[in-house]
Design an enzyme around this catalytic site. Structure first.
Site, short mmCIF file in Angstrom:
data_model
loop_
_atom_site.label_atom_id
_atom_site.label_comp_id
_atom_site.label_asym_id
_atom_site.label_seq_id
_atom_site.Cartn_x
_atom_site.Cartn_y
_atom_site.Cartn_z
N ASP A 118 0.80 -1.23 0.00
CA ASP A 118 0.00 0.00 0.00
C ASP A 118 0.83 1.27 0.00
O ASP A 118 0.26 2.37 0.00
CB ASP A 118 -0.96 0.00 1.20
N ASP A 178 -6.14 -4.81 -6.38
CA ASP A 178 -5.91 -3.44 -5.91
C ASP A 178 -4.46 -3.00 -6.16
O ASP A 178 -4.16 -1.82 -6.31
CB ASP A 178 -6.17 -3.32 -4.39
N THR A 238 -10.72 -14.76 -2.70
CA THR A 238 -11.11 -13.39 -2.34
C THR A 238 -10.89 -13.14 -0.86
O THR A 238 -10.79 -14.09 -0.07
CB THR A 238 -12.59 -13.11 -2.71
N TRP A 254 -10.64 -1.09 -9.67
CA TRP A 254 -9.17 -1.07 -9.60
C TRP A 254 -8.57 -1.64 -10.89
O TRP A 254 -7.54 -1.16 -11.37
CB TRP A 254 -8.67 -1.89 -8.41
#
Ligand code: GLY
Length: 392
Positions: A118, A178, A238, A254
């Site tokens: 991230d 993502d 997931t 995304w």
């Protein structure tokens, strides 16, 4: 753009959506004055939010009036500074810039945090936006440092950047859709530094994602787990979707955004093709509501009694404006305009009586964890503001 033309643009969205209505309902009729007032109130609350290095606003539980605040290590920490920079660019009001300059440095230490992928979200959403406004070497240095950090999570055997370090008992090497969003930090760092390493890693990651993350129908899985010894796919699964075979709405956003952005830097037609194919899935799926704002997962069996995810819609709108720029396909422009018109209808704007630094309501963060359901969430606002700027 001055305030008058900015709000004229908003009114234009509503009119355009009505004009190009193709199966999607036009929003409820509000006067442009009402919408102007609503948004002005919301933007002012973003501006007035007290500066605190440990309290980036992330989301809000309206029932309890509780604003969830996070430190810089949270993946959403860079969005608030990014919102202030974008509000400055939209309105020309220097008060937003002054606030943005105060909030941005709080993200700096994340440029050396190797604990998750991230770093792209955390660093680039603050410093990337800052750099669009001011050409400062300090901003460039933080972006390049962040790219260096992100590269430490790349594994050549897998050909991808590792997303998460948790759930080690379940996954060996998880890569989530993502993660495509973090590549912008790498592409931009190569441009800023002249060091091709960052771009090379971004391309390898995008190629691995392209190969493994999509289904026949061009929707995408959330998580691909790899075997780091062989590089083979272990599991397609997931974390935030309804189940492994469902279609988590924000993940589709995304994917379209990530491959459109990767096309921007590489001009690889395979990236554009995937972005278009996944956009097509999103725009035409039978479970997409008529106003273009998706349910949090396209395959939630509770539909139509299911929560929407405004953040998925804003990510998609912003992506489609860029995709339109490369393809000149009017369907993308019209669909993005329809999303924006729905968001400007008043129904999705946070109640002006609620004192919180958010603009939009009705996003869903993590449904399986029962976390942030049907709430204002900071990244919905970020991509909404970005979409407004891109439309301009
Ligand atoms: N991990 C980013 C998201 O929740 O979409």
């Amino acid at each position: 753009m001055n305030k008058v033309s900015f709000f004229a643009l908003i009114l234009g969205f509503a009119l355009l959506a009505t004009a190009c209505k193709s199966g999607i309902n036009s929003p409820p009729q509000n006067t442009s004055k009402t919408i102007e007032n609503l948004l002005e109130i919301r933007y002012k609350m973003v501006l007035d939010y007290p500066v605190d290095s440990m309290s980036m606003p992330r989301s809000m539980t309206i029932k309890t009036n509780d604003i969830k605040k996070v430190p810089s290590r949270d993946w959403t920490s860079g969005f608030f500074a990014g919102n202030l920079w974008q509000l400055y660019r939209l309105t020309g009001n220097t008060e937003y810039k002054k606030q943005a300059e105060k909030w941005t440095p709080f993200s700096k230490k994340e440029s050396v945090n190797r604990n998750s992928h991230d770093v792209g979200f955390k660093v680039y959403c603050a410093y990337g936006e800052a750099l669009k406004v001011e050409n400062k070497q300090e901003y460039k240095n933080v972006i390049i440092k962040g790219a260096e950090t992100l590269c430490t999570r790349f594994d050549a055997k897998v050909g991808a950047i590792r997303s998460w370090d948790f759930n080690k008992e379940i996954w060996d090497y998880p890569v989530i859709i993502d993660n495509m969003m973090n590549l912008e930090l790498l592409f931009e760092a190569s441009k800023l530094s002249g060091n091709k390493k960052y771009q090379d890693i971004a391309i390898k990651h995008a190629n691995t994602t392209l190969k493994n993350q999509f289904r026949q129908d061009n929707s995408c899985y959330h998580v691909i787990d790899y075997d780091p010894n062989s590089g083979a796919v272990r599991k397609k699964t997931t974390l935030q979707g309804y189940n492994d075979d469902s279609v988590w709405a924000r993940g589709q956003g995304w994917a379209v955004y990530g491959f459109t952005m990767s096309y921007r830097y590489t001009k690889d037609p395979a990236y554009l093709k995937q972005a278009e194919a996944t956009a097509q899935f999103f725009m035409t799926d039978k479970n997409l509501p008529e106003d273009g704002i998706p349910y949090w997962d396209f395959r939630d069996p509770a539909i139509p009694n299911s929560a929407r995810d405004v953040s998925a819609a804003t990510v998609m709108a912003s992506a489609l404006y860029e995709l339109y720029g490369y393809t000149k396909n009017n369907r993308y422009l019209a669909f993005a305009d329809q999303i924006m018109a729905s968001l400007h209808s008043g129904k999705y704007i946070l109640d002006p009586k609620i004192n919180a630094p958010f603009i939009l309501d009705h996003s869903t963060g993590n449904w399986p964890k029962h976390d942030e359901i049907d709430e204002p969430i900071i990244y919905a606002d970020y991509y909404f503001l970005e979409a407004l700027l891109r439309r301009k």
